[in-house]
Design a protein around this motif. Structure first.
Motif, short mmCIF file in Angstrom:
data_model
loop_
_atom_site.label_atom_id
_atom_site.label_comp_id
_atom_site.label_asym_id
_atom_site.label_seq_id
_atom_site.Cartn_x
_atom_site.Cartn_y
_atom_site.Cartn_z
N ILE A 95 0.87 -1.18 0.00
CA ILE A 95 0.00 0.00 0.00
C ILE A 95 0.89 1.22 0.00
CG2 ILE A 95 -1.90 1.22 1.14
CD1 ILE A 95 -2.60 -1.59 0.18
N VAL A 96 0.70 2.13 -0.98
CA VAL A 96 1.57 3.30 -1.13
C VAL A 96 0.73 4.55 -0.89
CG1 VAL A 96 3.18 4.52 -2.62
CG2 VAL A 96 2.94 2.03 -2.81
N ASP A 97 1.09 5.30 0.15
CA ASP A 97 0.43 6.59 0.45
C ASP A 97 1.15 7.68 -0.33
OD1 ASP A 97 -1.03 8.64 1.57
OD2 ASP A 97 0.27 8.79 3.32
N THR A 98 0.46 8.30 -1.33
CA THR A 98 1.11 9.26 -2.23
C THR A 98 0.57 10.66 -1.98
OG1 THR A 98 -0.53 8.95 -3.97
CG2 THR A 98 1.39 7.46 -3.96
N ALA A 99 1.15 11.62 -2.70
CA ALA A 99 0.76 13.02 -2.57
C ALA A 99 -0.51 13.29 -3.39
CB ALA A 99 1.90 13.93 -3.05
N PRO A 100 -1.24 14.41 -3.12
CA PRO A 100 -2.42 14.76 -3.92
C PRO A 100 -2.06 14.93 -5.39
CG PRO A 100 -2.35 16.08 -1.91
CD PRO A 100 -1.04 15.36 -2.00
N ALA A 101 -2.85 14.33 -6.28
CA ALA A 101 -2.49 14.27 -7.69
C ALA A 101 -2.65 15.60 -8.39
CB ALA A 101 -3.33 13.20 -8.40
N MET A 102 -3.60 16.47 -7.92
CA MET A 102 -3.84 17.73 -8.63
C MET A 102 -2.89 18.84 -8.18
SD MET A 102 -7.45 19.78 -9.21
CE MET A 102 -7.47 20.63 -7.63
N LEU A 103 -2.41 18.73 -6.93
CA LEU A 103 -1.58 19.81 -6.39
C LEU A 103 -0.13 19.69 -6.83
CD1 LEU A 103 -3.05 20.06 -2.77
CD2 LEU A 103 -3.70 21.34 -4.82
N VAL A 104 0.39 18.45 -6.88
CA VAL A 104 1.79 18.24 -7.25
C VAL A 104 1.87 17.07 -8.23
CG1 VAL A 104 2.76 19.18 -5.12
CG2 VAL A 104 2.09 16.79 -5.21
N THR A 105 3.01 16.92 -8.85
CA THR A 105 3.19 15.88 -9.88
C THR A 105 3.80 14.61 -9.33
OG1 THR A 105 5.38 16.75 -10.47
CG2 THR A 105 3.48 17.63 -11.65
N ASP A 106 4.00 14.53 -8.01
CA ASP A 106 4.72 13.39 -7.42
C ASP A 106 4.06 12.07 -7.78
OD1 ASP A 106 6.00 15.54 -6.43
OD2 ASP A 106 5.75 15.04 -4.30
N THR A 107 2.74 11.99 -7.61
CA THR A 107 2.03 10.74 -7.84
C THR A 107 2.13 10.32 -9.30
OG1 THR A 107 0.51 11.28 -6.06
CG2 THR A 107 -0.18 9.57 -7.59
N LEU A 108 1.99 11.27 -10.21
CA LEU A 108 2.05 10.93 -11.64
C LEU A 108 3.45 10.50 -12.05
CD1 LEU A 108 -0.18 13.79 -13.13
CD2 LEU A 108 -0.83 11.45 -12.56
N LEU A 109 4.48 11.01 -11.37
CA LEU A 109 5.86 10.64 -11.70
C LEU A 109 6.14 9.17 -11.41
CD1 LEU A 109 7.78 13.80 -10.43
CD2 LEU A 109 7.36 13.13 -12.80
N ILE A 110 5.46 8.60 -10.39
CA ILE A 110 5.74 7.21 -10.00
C ILE A 110 4.54 6.31 -10.30
CG2 ILE A 110 7.38 7.94 -8.23
CD1 ILE A 110 5.21 7.50 -6.15
N SER A 111 3.59 6.80 -11.11
CA SER A 111 2.36 6.03 -11.33
C SER A 111 2.61 4.73 -12.09
CB SER A 111 1.35 6.89 -12.11
OG SER A 111 1.88 7.26 -13.37
N GLN A 112 3.75 4.59 -12.81
CA GLN A 112 4.00 3.37 -13.56
C GLN A 112 4.28 2.17 -12.66
OE1 GLN A 112 5.93 6.01 -13.54
NE2 GLN A 112 8.12 5.56 -13.56
N TYR A 113 4.57 2.43 -11.37
CA TYR A 113 4.84 1.35 -10.45
C TYR A 113 3.58 0.84 -9.76
CZ TYR A 113 9.46 3.39 -11.10
OH TYR A 113 10.59 3.90 -11.65
N ALA A 114 2.42 1.41 -10.10
CA ALA A 114 1.16 1.01 -9.45
C ALA A 114 0.41 0.04 -10.34
CB ALA A 114 0.29 2.23 -9.15
#
Length: 796
Positions: A710-729
């Motif tokens: 289970i990966v707790d990520t940052a808000p997708a609309m506010l920052v790009t962090d989640t989209l940067l690592i989305s290929q690992y989900a």
């Protein structure tokens, strides 16, 4: 079609559900009950402290000026004439409702001066029994426009207290003493010899303007036709004092009859006066017309316009002939003057032109004779001959005399011609003015004839008016004097309570309805399904009320049967069902938890989801991938009451010497063992840090070592962090929060799903109020104690 799509069939829109719409209001029944009770209490208070009003009614029949013998009476039953009668009745109603009548009623009954006895709740009016009489020094015209209030208290048979405002100190004034006021002063005397019964009573006296009282009466009085086509009308008014209401209605009827009688008498008298005035005016006009004829003839110096016009024509013709003769003579003189030529030239001139001047004729004849003699001598002698020279001297002398005579005659003729022309102009103007004079004279004579006929006609009508001036009859007949049943008609208690009941339901209904219309947030799973129809909603997480233990209640426990634990079990079951329906080649056991904005409960959901899955004896790893704003450390530290390792994801990415196993620690949370990789320290460049290749090594390792990550990520609309690592989900749980997430913001989630930026997106609604919480809103969870309603607890 996959199984996940089969599950998403539940997201299809449903038609309007009345029962569901009603449930929005039924679950807020307490506010309806409270509102109804408050409105009923207000209605009761209003009725308790409102003075009752009584209705006074009178009936009158309007009388027509024509009787049954009138020629129009035989047509009164026809519809056209019936409509005329209705129109007359309506006109008379409007006359009765005129402001002048109500002002007369107010003056007659002195309604502009009101006395009120002070009470505990409201002041009651004293009508016709006031202990005081007010005499004003100012004129009635001033008093009738006055707005003034004062207070009195009778303290003895000789004196009373007087003050203007409630907070003012009263002044003691003797009866009959002048009280100075802004409008000239007033004198107050007792209205009866026995005023002992009124000692100590506070009285408020209100003086209002007649116009305002009349306007108030006009609004309160009701007048209507009893039956269509009938001449009977009903007049009524409501007032707290029965006798006052009766007096107003009776006085209004009396004033109407007085005005009607006065109007009829005025009509007859004014008609007679009008005829008398007209007779006098016509007589004066006749004298004026006669005088105008005299002035016209005197001013124009004519007696008979037609005969004098012939004389003017004859005189004008004679004048024209004389003028033409004078002009002819002037032309002859001009010709003779030109024929004389130069001084040394001698040519014969005409001498037989018939000029009126004998001197010119004689000189011209002598001149011509000398010229003939000179011409004869020149044939035998030269110009130097003495005889010729003598003749030349005579010719020059005659020529000079002839020139002077001609010039004098020309001047005389010029004066004569001017005089004749002026005379001709005067005659012509008189001739031209004759038709106008004749027309004016005829117009004056015509006016004289009309005035004579009108004078005779008015003399006849004056006699008829004197004969027809008879006694007049009233315009209405009183059928019922003003009467009252004695029962109050206002306020209507039944209508007040019905209105209060209706308003009590309407107010909360309106507030809830408007609030629902203006609501822009989601509240439960159903709202989310309406907004996003092509994604699976895994479930709802209920809103948890913190108890004395604080944060411990926010985390699921081992063998926990609370609504929180059950809701996470439902999410886990639905996730497993969707997961089996999807084919994921890599990272199938890696689940990202993200949301649109912060504050929607990602860390709370991630930790509880990891605990729920670990409770099934699976190896579960929780990764804190929100390295900008880590929240898992604080919750975990408070839950286990021991320090936690701060070496986490940030240190692993930065320091390549650190192995994955060194960053993962095992914790026991509520008797559940769970491996957690914390976020670590907050870096200055989180986005660049998450682009590191070490993340692939991390996810490759943990996906092979653990049953679920289970990966707790940052808000997708506010920052790009989640989209940067989305290929690992392999799967993404997109979290929303009830009463917090805006519906407009969900468009971002739709775009992410449409563009496939996040793998396997599924939705969860967090922090749902139990009143809106799915099936548990009414039935609760199986095995939990039943919640008794308020009524059941009261009537147990």
């Amino acid at each position: 079609m996959t199984d996940s799509n089969n599950l998403s069939k539940l997201n299809t829109s449903n038609p309007f559900n009345l029962k569901k719409a009603a449930s929005i209001y039924l679950k807020r029944w307490f506010w309806f009950v409270l509102s109804v009770l408050i409105c009923l209490a207000l209605a009761f208070t209003k009725l308790r402290y409102t003075a009752p009003s009584y209705l006074a009614t009178a009936k009158i029949m309007l009388l027509s000026d024509t009787d049954s013998s009138s020629p129009d009476a035989i047509f009164k039953d026809l519809p056209f004439f019936a409509e005329k009668e209705d129109a007359k009745v309506e006109d008379e109603i409007e006359v009765i409702m005129s402001r002048d009548f109500f002002q007369s009623v107010a003056k007659e009954l002195q309604l502009n001066i009101q006395h009120f006895s002070k009470g505990r709740i409201y002041d009651s009016e004293i009508y016709r029994s006031s202990p005081l009489t007010i005499n004003f020094i100012a004129s009635d015209s001033i008093i009738n426009q006055l707005d003034f209030t004062f207070h009195t208290r009778i303290i003895s048979e000789k004196a009373f207290e007087y003050w203007l405002h409630e907070e003012e100190t009263p002044k003691t004034i003797a009866f009959g003493e002048k009280i100075p006021t802004a409008f000239g002063g007033m004198i107050i005397t007792p209205s009866s010899n026995n005023i002992k019964n009124s000692l100590g009573t506070d009285t408020r006296t209100q003086i209002s303007s007649i116009s305002s009282v009349a306007e108030s009466l006009k609004r309160r009085v009701t007048i209507f036709q009893e039956v269509k086509g009938s001449k009977i009308i009903t007049i009524s008014i409501q007032d707290p004092i029965v006798q006052k209401a009766k007096d107003i209605v009776n006085t209004l009827i009396a004033k109407y009859n007085e005005a009607a009688l006065k109007q009829k008498n005025i009509k007859s008298i004014n008609t007679s006066k009008f005829i008398d005035n007209r007779v006098e005016l016509i007589a004066k006009d006749l004298l004026g017309v006669d005088d105008s004829i005299v002035r016209f003839k005197t001013g124009n110096k004519v007696t008979d316009v037609a005969s004098e016009a012939g004389q003017f024509l004859t005189t004008s013709m004679a004048n024209e002939q004389e003028l033409e003769t004078s002009r002819m003579q002037l032309r002859q003189l001009n010709y003779m003057d030109s024929a004389l030529g130069e001084a040394n030239s001698y040519t014969p001139i005409p001498s037989n032109l018939g000029l009126g001047d004998p001197t010119i004729v004689t000189l011209s004849s002598r001149y011509n004779e000398l010229i003939s003699e000179r011409d004869r001598l020149l044939k035998s002698a030269g110009e130097k001959n003495s005889v010729v020279i003598q003749i030349d001297q005579s010719l020059r002398s005659i020529k000079d005399n002839l020139n002077r005579s001609i010039q004098n005659s020309k001047k005389s003729l010029g004066i004569q011609i001017n005089s004749l022309e002026n005379q001709s102009s005067k005659l012509n103007s008189k001739i031209f003015s004759v038709p106008g004079q004749e027309s004016k004279l005829r117009g004056i004579e015509r006016k004289q004839g009309i005035k004579e006929q009108l004078y005779l006609y008015l003399l006849q009508k004056r006699e008829e008016a004197a004969i027809s001036l008879t006694a007049t009859s009233p315009s209405s007949k009183v059928i019922d004097q003003a009467y009252s049943t004695g029962s109050p008609v206002s306020p209507n208690k039944r209508m007040y309570y019905i209105g209060a009941l209706f308003l009590g339901f309407l107010i909360p209904f309106g507030i809830i309805y408007i609030g629902d219309l203006l609501d822009t947030k989601i509240h439960n799973k159903e709202d989310l399904e309406k907004e996003i129809k092509n994604m699976t909603v895994l479930g709802e997480i209920p809103r948890i009320k913190l108890g004395l233990k604080g944060t411990e209640k926010l985390l699921v426990e081992k063998n926990d049967r609370s609504i929180l634990s059950e809701s996470f079990r439902i999410v886990r079951t639905n996730f497993d069902y969707v997961r089996r329906g999807r084919t994921v080649e890599t990272y199938d056991n890696v689940v990202f938890v993200t949301s649109t904005i912060n504050g929607e409960g990602k860390s709370f959901f991630s930790l509880n989801t990891a605990l729920t899955m670990a409770n099934t004896n699976k190896r579960v790893l929780l990764i804190g991938a929100d390295i900008r704003n880590p929240q898992i450390e604080a919750v975990l530290k408070h839950a286990i009451k021991t320090p936690v390792d701060t070496v986490g994801l940030t240190e692993f990415i930065v320091d390549k010497s650190i192995l994955v196993g060194e960053t993962i620690n095992s914790y026991t949370v509520n008797d559940i063992k769970l491996d957690i990789l914390l976020s670590g320290k907050v870096p200055p460049n989180p986005a660049e840090l998450l682009m590191s290749g070490r993340l692939k090594d991390l996810f490759d390792y943990v996906s092979n070592q653990y049953d679920m990550v289970i990966v707790d990520t940052a808000p997708a609309m506010l920052v790009t962090d989640t989209l940067l690592i989305s290929q690992y989900a392999g799967h993404t749980i997109y979290l929303t929060r009830a009463d917090y997430t805006e519906k407009q913001v969900l468009n971002f989630a739709k775009e992410l799903h449409a563009d496939k930026k996040l793998n396997g997106m599924m939705l969860v609604v967090n922090d749902v109020s139990q009143s809106n919480f799915g099936y548990g809103a009414k039935y609760g969870y199986y095995g939990t104690p039943e919640k008794k309603s308020l009524f059941k607890r009261i009537f147990k």
